[in-house]
Design a protein around this motif. Sequence first.
Motif, mmCIF file in Angstrom:
data_model
loop_
_atom_site.group_PDB
_atom_site.id
_atom_site.type_symbol
_atom_site.label_atom_id
_atom_site.label_comp_id
_atom_site.label_asym_id
_atom_site.label_seq_id
_atom_site.Cartn_x
_atom_site.Cartn_y
_atom_site.Cartn_z
ATOM 1 N N ASP A 262 0.790 -1.195 -0.027
ATOM 2 C CA ASP A 262 0.095 0.156 -0.029
ATOM 3 C C ASP A 262 1.028 1.262 -0.135
ATOM 4 O OD1 ASP A 262 -2.251 -1.202 -0.135
ATOM 5 O OD2 ASP A 262 -2.611 -1.266 2.148
ATOM 6 N N GLU A 263 2.014 1.383 0.686
ATOM 7 C CA GLU A 263 2.697 2.393 0.721
ATOM 8 C C GLU A 263 3.327 2.457 -0.853
ATOM 9 O OE1 GLU A 263 4.992 5.367 2.129
ATOM 10 O OE2 GLU A 263 3.323 4.489 2.980
ATOM 11 N N VAL A 264 3.847 1.405 -1.359
ATOM 12 C CA VAL A 264 4.381 1.608 -2.546
ATOM 13 C C VAL A 264 3.447 2.120 -3.526
ATOM 14 C CG1 VAL A 264 5.065 0.278 -4.656
ATOM 15 C CG2 VAL A 264 5.897 -0.430 -2.518
ATOM 16 N N ALA A 265 2.109 1.847 -3.472
ATOM 17 C CA ALA A 265 1.060 2.500 -4.421
ATOM 18 C C ALA A 265 0.787 4.044 -3.964
ATOM 19 C CB ALA A 265 -0.275 1.526 -4.043
ATOM 20 N N HIS A 266 0.969 4.280 -2.783
ATOM 21 C CA HIS A 266 0.831 5.579 -2.222
ATOM 22 C C HIS A 266 1.934 6.516 -2.686
ATOM 23 C CE1 HIS A 266 -0.088 9.032 0.254
ATOM 24 N NE2 HIS A 266 1.063 9.101 0.794
ATOM 25 N N PRO A 271 -1.441 5.896 -10.807
ATOM 26 C CA PRO A 271 -2.476 5.274 -10.048
ATOM 27 C C PRO A 271 -2.281 3.777 -9.906
ATOM 28 C CG PRO A 271 -3.628 6.903 -11.382
ATOM 29 C CD PRO A 271 -2.090 6.769 -11.729
ATOM 30 N N VAL A 272 -2.021 3.033 -8.888
ATOM 31 C CA VAL A 272 -1.711 1.891 -8.572
ATOM 32 C C VAL A 272 -2.959 0.901 -7.867
ATOM 33 C CG1 VAL A 272 -0.340 0.063 -7.492
ATOM 34 C CG2 VAL A 272 0.714 2.099 -8.468
ATOM 35 N N THR A 273 -3.526 -0.167 -8.517
ATOM 36 C CA THR A 273 -4.513 -0.756 -7.589
ATOM 37 C C THR A 273 -3.876 -1.982 -7.088
ATOM 38 O OG1 THR A 273 -6.244 0.145 -9.262
ATOM 39 C CG2 THR A 273 -6.705 -1.950 -7.975
ATOM 40 N N ASN A 302 6.637 3.807 -13.835
ATOM 41 C CA ASN A 302 6.696 5.325 -13.523
ATOM 42 C C ASN A 302 7.739 5.868 -14.477
ATOM 43 O OD1 ASN A 302 4.630 6.543 -11.237
ATOM 44 N ND2 ASN A 302 5.045 4.431 -10.744
ATOM 45 N N LYS A 303 8.918 5.512 -14.577
ATOM 46 C CA LYS A 303 9.998 6.151 -15.042
ATOM 47 C C LYS A 303 9.867 5.824 -16.582
ATOM 48 C CE LYS A 303 13.252 6.045 -11.116
ATOM 49 N NZ LYS A 303 14.714 5.647 -11.044
ATOM 50 N N HIS A 304 9.537 4.623 -16.907
ATOM 51 C CA HIS A 304 10.072 4.326 -18.515
ATOM 52 C C HIS A 304 8.820 4.133 -19.422
ATOM 53 C CE1 HIS A 304 13.990 4.454 -17.040
ATOM 54 N NE2 HIS A 304 13.885 3.341 -16.260
ATOM 55 N N ALA A 305 7.757 3.518 -18.683
ATOM 56 C CA ALA A 305 6.636 2.990 -19.539
ATOM 57 C C ALA A 305 5.503 3.881 -20.028
ATOM 58 C CB ALA A 305 5.813 1.954 -18.712
ATOM 59 N N GLY A 306 5.332 5.169 -19.433
ATOM 60 C CA GLY A 306 4.370 5.987 -19.721
ATOM 61 C C GLY A 306 3.084 5.335 -19.520
ATOM 62 N N ALA A 307 2.958 4.778 -18.172
ATOM 63 C CA ALA A 307 1.697 4.198 -18.063
ATOM 64 C C ALA A 307 0.550 5.086 -17.419
ATOM 65 C CB ALA A 307 1.908 3.072 -16.988
ATOM 66 N N GLY A 308 -0.473 4.756 -17.669
ATOM 67 C CA GLY A 308 -1.711 5.434 -17.045
ATOM 68 C C GLY A 308 -2.457 4.732 -15.896
ATOM 69 N N VAL A 325 2.568 -7.898 -11.765
ATOM 70 C CA VAL A 325 2.514 -6.337 -11.816
ATOM 71 C C VAL A 325 2.360 -6.117 -13.246
ATOM 72 C CG1 VAL A 325 3.587 -4.282 -11.355
ATOM 73 C CG2 VAL A 325 4.138 -6.124 -9.826
ATOM 74 N N SER A 326 1.013 -5.494 -13.600
ATOM 75 C CA SER A 326 0.838 -5.137 -15.035
ATOM 76 C C SER A 326 0.851 -3.645 -15.301
ATOM 77 C CB SER A 326 -0.502 -5.747 -15.309
ATOM 78 O OG SER A 326 -0.301 -7.099 -15.260
ATOM 79 N N ASP A 327 1.025 -3.072 -16.294
ATOM 80 C CA ASP A 327 0.739 -1.551 -16.736
ATOM 81 C C ASP A 327 0.354 -1.659 -18.105
ATOM 82 O OD1 ASP A 327 3.180 -0.656 -18.552
ATOM 83 O OD2 ASP A 327 4.262 -1.702 -16.716
ATOM 84 N N ASP A 328 -0.257 -0.574 -18.380
ATOM 85 C CA ASP A 328 -0.713 -0.127 -19.771
ATOM 86 C C ASP A 328 0.077 0.793 -20.579
ATOM 87 O OD1 ASP A 328 -1.037 2.070 -18.347
ATOM 88 O OD2 ASP A 328 -3.482 2.241 -18.939
ATOM 89 N N GLY A 329 1.356 0.597 -20.407
ATOM 90 C CA GLY A 329 2.414 1.525 -20.785
ATOM 91 C C GLY A 329 2.832 1.126 -22.207
ATOM 92 N N ARG A 330 3.883 1.587 -22.749
ATOM 93 C CA ARG A 330 4.358 1.466 -24.123
ATOM 94 C C ARG A 330 5.209 -0.113 -24.360
ATOM 95 N NH1 ARG A 330 7.954 5.465 -22.004
ATOM 96 N NH2 ARG A 330 6.461 6.999 -22.894
ATOM 97 N N GLY A 331 5.624 -0.566 -23.258
ATOM 98 C CA GLY A 331 6.046 -2.218 -23.370
ATOM 99 C C GLY A 331 7.406 -1.992 -23.779
ATOM 100 N N GLY A 332 7.995 -3.003 -24.340
ATOM 101 C CA GLY A 332 9.459 -3.069 -24.916
ATOM 102 C C GLY A 332 10.543 -3.245 -23.595
ATOM 103 N N ALA A 333 9.888 -3.537 -22.398
ATOM 104 C CA ALA A 333 10.943 -3.674 -21.238
ATOM 105 C C ALA A 333 11.944 -4.850 -21.539
ATOM 106 C CB ALA A 333 10.149 -4.020 -20.007
ATOM 107 N N ASP A 334 13.141 -4.706 -21.563
ATOM 108 C CA ASP A 334 14.314 -5.557 -21.496
ATOM 109 C C ASP A 334 14.323 -6.452 -20.111
ATOM 110 O OD1 ASP A 334 16.454 -7.160 -22.042
ATOM 111 O OD2 ASP A 334 17.823 -5.561 -22.139
#
Length: 373
Positions: A262-266, A271-273, A302-308, A325-334
């Motif tokens: 919860d602290e990580v999300a805060h 926004p983190v669910t 937060n830094k690289h994905a441009g996630a919403g 952990v899933s995000d809706d960002g641009r992908g392409g993570a190495d």
Amino acid sequence: MPRALTSPLRRAVGVAAGVPTGLAGLGWVCVSWTVGGERARRATAALVGLERRRLASWYDHHRGGAGGRGGRAYLLLRGVLGVLGGYLVFAGMFLAVLLLYGGAGQLVSGEAHPIPLRLPGVRVTGDSSVYGIVLGLTALASSAGWGAVLVGLERRLADRLAPFGRDEAMRGRIAELTASRSGIVRAVDDERRRIERDLHDGVQQRGVTLAMLLGRARHAAEPALIDEAYAEARRLLDELRDVAWRIYPAELDSRGLRAALDEVAHRSAVPVTVSYDSPGRLAPEQETCAYFVVREAVTNANKHAGAGAILVGLRVTEEEATVTVSDDGRGGADPDGGGLAGLARRVRALDGTFAVDSPPGGPTTVTARLPCA
């Protein structure tokens, strides 16, 4: 080149290498009945070992069954699958090259001619160069798809029928533990370097600024300088708390993993669910590992994905704890770069598995599975 980019090429080489080894296995199965028992067992074990080394070298598949119906059954089925499957893959690729070369050549030279296509109730006339390129791309995609299916089938066949001997299984386990120990050392060194950078670039600079302000205030006795020094001291304390949180959060020991997540999300700008499904607390080392997986993945988003939006999930059963952990960002993570490689080493040190699914364009999903036994 990053391993993520070389994976298709490595698998293609593995498929190509599987054709001659499959022929060798089929040939041996046909003549093994004429050879004595002990010699036949040694030859069969050698061929099975060759197949496992091929799977490990080109498919990154290091597992094998602890038993099974024997090596000859594996060699027979693997030979049929490897020879026929490899033929279909490379025949499709050869056809794709011919069609693409012909279609592109006609398109460049202008020598293409119309080809009528008659379907029930429909008549379409298309350019021969377009047909060639479209059919070539279709053949290429079909070959790539069948190659991926072939790799999966070979892995499952090895897990079911390629037995590990006791000594070989022990050597494999020793190798895994040795690699895991080296990974832990590297992870600790990487974390120390990160702490040093945080202290040098953040806390130390704040401390120098505070000392200079206090020195000026002592000589000038200006209230404005004292106020500025006080504000800098507050910023220094905040920086220290942030560094301490990144090293190890106090909430993890005092209030448990859920409070730490919860602290990580805060603290996240995105926004983190958090979805938490656990009947109780995990072992301390598992909670620590799960926490760092979530924190690093959220930080990267937060830094690289441009996630919403980011979704964190923890599900615990009797056998394992699964962290996603899933995000809706641009992908392409190495998965082999930066913090993700360190997370993989940390998870493997607990006999867990770590996977990153991040196609270009997203979404990105990081999954860690930790055994609960």
